[in-house]
Write a protein that holds these residues in place. Sequence first.
Motif, mmCIF file in Angstrom:
data_model
loop_
_atom_site.group_PDB
_atom_site.id
_atom_site.type_symbol
_atom_site.label_atom_id
_atom_site.label_comp_id
_atom_site.label_asym_id
_atom_site.label_seq_id
_atom_site.Cartn_x
_atom_site.Cartn_y
_atom_site.Cartn_z
ATOM 1 N N TYR A 177 70.827 70.077 54.046
ATOM 2 C CA TYR A 177 71.277 71.395 53.589
ATOM 3 C C TYR A 177 72.488 71.859 54.411
ATOM 4 O O TYR A 177 73.492 72.307 53.873
ATOM 5 N N LYS A 178 72.385 71.725 55.741
ATOM 6 C CA LYS A 178 73.484 72.130 56.634
ATOM 7 C C LYS A 178 74.743 71.311 56.363
ATOM 8 O O LYS A 178 75.848 71.824 56.348
ATOM 9 N N ALA A 182 75.538 69.830 53.563
ATOM 10 C CA ALA A 182 76.089 70.228 52.260
ATOM 11 C C ALA A 182 76.956 71.485 52.375
ATOM 12 O O ALA A 182 78.020 71.574 51.752
ATOM 13 N N ILE A 183 76.540 72.443 53.206
ATOM 14 C CA ILE A 183 77.312 73.683 53.399
ATOM 15 C C ILE A 183 78.690 73.357 53.969
ATOM 16 O O ILE A 183 79.720 73.812 53.457
ATOM 17 N N ASN A 202 66.234 70.194 57.599
ATOM 18 C CA ASN A 202 67.288 70.965 56.930
ATOM 19 C C ASN A 202 68.699 70.448 57.223
ATOM 20 O O ASN A 202 69.680 71.101 56.980
#
Length: 195
Positions: free
Chosen positions: A36-37, A39-40, A33
Amino acid sequence: NGNYSDKRLKMTQNKETFRKECLTKLKNSPNHNRLYKTAIVNNTLLSLLKSKKRQKILFYYPLGMEINLRKVLYKIRRKNDIYIPFMVEQSFKMVPFRLPLKQKKFGVYEAGNTNRNIRKTDIAIVPVVGVDGNLQRIGFGKGMYDRFFEKLKKRPYIIFTQLEFCHTKKFICDDYDIAGDILLTPKKIMTNKNI
C-alpha cells in the motif's frame, strides 16, 4: 584545530545515531502494508514525472528496504531515456536500462556495462534512509551517490524516496551529502525551499 576535530566528531556521531534510528524504523516497518505504501509513492512519482517532457532519468533498482519503483520505471521507459547505476569501485556510473539484469555486490541488480561515459541526467531518483534539516541525504553509509553526483557536469532535479518518513530538523549532514529537491514518502511530501 582540536576544537574543529571535536565538532566534526560530534557531528559524525549525530549522523550515525540518526542513521541507526532510521534503519531501525525501516527494519520494523510492517510488511502487511508495504504494498500500500509503495503504491502511494509510485502514484505520486508517476504524476510528477508525467508532467515533464522527455527526460533522461536515473532510477535505482530497489533493494529490500527501498521503495519498489519498478512499476513506474516500466511505465515510463518508452517515453524517456532511463538509466540505472552500474557499480565501479567506490561509486557507480550510469548505464542505459536494459534487460536482463544481473544480481551483483550487495544484492544490487545491474544492466550490462557500456563504454559510453554518460555524465548528464535531467532527473535522479534516489533512495534515502533519512534526511536532515537541509533535506540532505542520509544513506546506507557507503557514499556512492555522493561520489557519483560530484562527477556530474550539471546538477539534476533530485527526487528522494523513503518507505518510512525519517527526518530531523537538525543540520547533521556533511557538505558533500547530496540535497534533494523533493522527498516522497507514503505519509508526507517535502520540498526543499533552499534550492
